[in-house]
Design an enzyme around this catalytic site. Structure first.
Site: not given
Ligand code: CDP
Ligand code: MG
Length: 153
Positions: A11, A51
């Site tokens: 990122k 996303y």
């Molecule tokens: O990236 P990952 O698959 O581990 O997590 P996700 O649940 O798919 O969420 C995507 C991205 O959203 C995360 O990697 C974080 O950058 C962001 N995020 C956030 O800013 N705050 C949260 N409470 C959860 C996710």
């Protein structure tokens, strides 16, 4: 099966903090094969598509702004169990819950600055690879290390 592929992205914070090399190395050192890589700033619409599953979440606008704030290093890594093991190499979504030795556990603190992305299923990996890369971007070659990494093909 050693041909599973996963989409991994460094990122904008990871790129700006000079972590492209260290993050790449985690995948190389483990034995995975790099089949595509490019540095890009794909824009909001593309990031919203990537996303899309999170569109309803309160952190979504901030997430898109973060992802759109600088270059992203997009990659495809290939090898046995690449999707699941790729997530293990990344660590937990919240870096404070990530074990030391994982990328997030070694390089990040805030969930909104967690330096890397990795596909969470084979199906999503295929979708993400198709979103970020053209088929001809994926390079087909036999890794010289293959027979030293895998006991059986
Ligand atoms: O990236 P990952 O698959 O581990 O997590 P996700 O649940 O798919 O969420 C995507 C991205 O959203 C995360 O990697 C974080 O950058 C962001 N995020 C956030 O800013 N705050 C949260 N409470 C959860 C996710
Ligand atoms: Mg995810």
């Amino acid at each position: 099966m050693s041909t599973e592929r996963t989409f991994i992205a460094i990122k904008p914070d990871g790129v700006q903090r000079g972590l492209v090399g260290p993050i790449l190395s985690r995948f190389e050192n483990r034995g995975y094969k790099l089949v595509a890589i490019k540095l890009m700033t794909p824009g909001k619409a593309h990031l919203e598509k990537h996303y899309a599953d999170l569109a309803g979440k309160p952190f979504f606008p901030g997430l898109i702004e973060y992802m759109n704030s600088g270059p992203i290093c997009a990659m495809v890594w290939e090898g046995r169990d690449a999707v699941k093991t790729g997530r293990v190499l990344l660590g937990a979504t919240n870096p404070l819950a990530s074990a030391p030795g994982t990328i997030r556990g070694d390089f990040a603190i805030d969930v909104g600055r967690n330096v890397c992305h990795g596909s969470d299923s084979v199906e999503n990996a295929e979708k993400e690879i198709a979103l970020w890369f053209k088929p001809e971007d994926l390079v087909s070659y036999k890794s010289a290390a293959f027979d030293w990494v895998y006991e059986k093909a």
